[in-house]
Design an enzyme around this catalytic site. Sequence first.
Site, PDB file in Angstrom:
ATOM      1  N   ASP A 163       0.796  -1.249   0.000  1.00 18.68           N
ATOM      2  CA  ASP A 163       0.000   0.000   0.000  1.00 18.68           C
ATOM      3  C   ASP A 163       0.821   1.288   0.000  1.00 18.68           C
ATOM      4  OD1 ASP A 163      -1.946  -1.911   0.214  1.00 18.68           O
ATOM      5  OD2 ASP A 163      -2.778  -1.204   2.096  1.00 18.68           O
ATOM      6  N   LYS A 179      -6.766  -4.854  -3.258  1.00 20.30           N
ATOM      7  CA  LYS A 179      -7.484  -5.412  -2.115  1.00 20.30           C
ATOM      8  C   LYS A 179      -8.495  -4.400  -1.562  1.00 20.30           C
ATOM      9  CE  LYS A 179      -3.738  -4.151   1.117  1.00 20.30           C
ATOM     10  NZ  LYS A 179      -4.479  -3.414   2.138  1.00 20.30           N
ATOM     11  N   THR A 189       0.250   0.856   6.575  1.00 19.29           N
ATOM     12  CA  THR A 189       0.896   1.229   7.812  1.00 19.29           C
ATOM     13  C   THR A 189       1.239  -0.012   8.634  1.00 19.29           C
ATOM     14  OG1 THR A 189      -1.220   1.469   8.984  1.00 19.29           O
ATOM     15  CG2 THR A 189      -0.333   3.432   7.929  1.00 19.29           C
ATOM     16  N   VAL A 221      -1.563  -1.514  10.831  1.00 22.94           N
ATOM     17  CA  VAL A 221      -2.848  -1.875  10.232  1.00 22.94           C
ATOM     18  C   VAL A 221      -2.630  -2.861   9.072  1.00 22.94           C
ATOM     19  CG1 VAL A 221      -5.009  -1.030   9.254  1.00 22.94           C
ATOM     20  CG2 VAL A 221      -3.821   0.351  10.944  1.00 22.94           C
ATOM     21  N   CYS A 222      -2.398  -2.369   7.872  1.00 24.33           N
ATOM     22  CA  CYS A 222      -2.335  -3.256   6.709  1.00 24.33           C
ATOM     23  C   CYS A 222      -1.135  -4.196   6.737  1.00 24.33           C
ATOM     24  CB  CYS A 222      -2.341  -2.432   5.427  1.00 24.33           C
ATOM     25  SG  CYS A 222      -3.886  -1.540   5.179  1.00 24.33           S
ATOM     26  N   GLN A 262       6.760 -13.984  22.321  1.00 23.27           N
ATOM     27  CA  GLN A 262       6.600 -15.444  22.264  1.00 23.27           C
ATOM     28  C   GLN A 262       7.574 -16.086  21.281  1.00 23.27           C
ATOM     29  OE1 GLN A 262       2.426 -16.645  21.886  1.00 23.27           O
ATOM     30  NE2 GLN A 262       1.811 -14.613  22.633  1.00 23.27           N
TER      31      GLN A 262
END
Length: 251
Positions: free
Chosen positions: A33, A139, A168, A171-172, A212
């Site tokens: 993006d 998308k 970002t 987010v994406c 983890q």
Amino acid sequence: MFARDVMPGAYRVAAEPYDYTFDLENTALVIIDMQADFCAPGGYIDQLGYDISLTARTIEPIRTVLATARQMGMQVIHTREGHRADLSDLPFNKRWRSQRAGAGIGDRGPLGRILVRGEPGWEIIPQLAPIDGEPVIDKPGKGSFYATDLEVLLHRRGMSHLLLCGITTDVCVHTTMRDANDRGFECLLLEDCTGASDEGNYRAALKMVTMQGGVFGAIAPSSSLLASLRGWSDGSGRSAQPSAQHVGVDV
């Protein structure tokens, strides 16, 4: 039974929380993006009132990685978030939230209708424009796998490892990394090749990856990747030492 120190692969990148290893023939650089709406003046992020320098600062590091990937014949894939002109693929709540925030998706702005396919703001910025042979995944959502053929394309081309760049981070990019992990792809997030509209969110997103033992994969500065690639190509070695540019996270 203890796991080996690193996974198989000819290239080794100093990363957190483990060194990332891969082979060129099964690794794709995924640039997420890098559109005007997310990093250019007058775009969606700018209209929301955020500091676009936090997303635009990724452009030069990505351009350097992209040039090296092309030179070495690596698979490059671009993604683009956007919606149909009639907004038939835009959920009501997504549009409502964006309007409430002050920049409605589908509404007209300085770069055309916000996040609508074919508009100037929807286009990938010229500095990182795809070239022939580089697929572009269009998308409608945050993740690159949702409602797209990305997974099919990756499997058909024999890809098992993904190097993730773009915006970002929180987010994406994060959604894509999480979805890729669930599908069995081994991911490396390039820290300086990704950015968010908020510095705190950016650093939190990086830290989440390292938890983890690397819950979604690993993170590294692009300098570590480039050192590994260039070291192998000139015969000086397979791995890169940690860089002073490493953002790092507290775990």
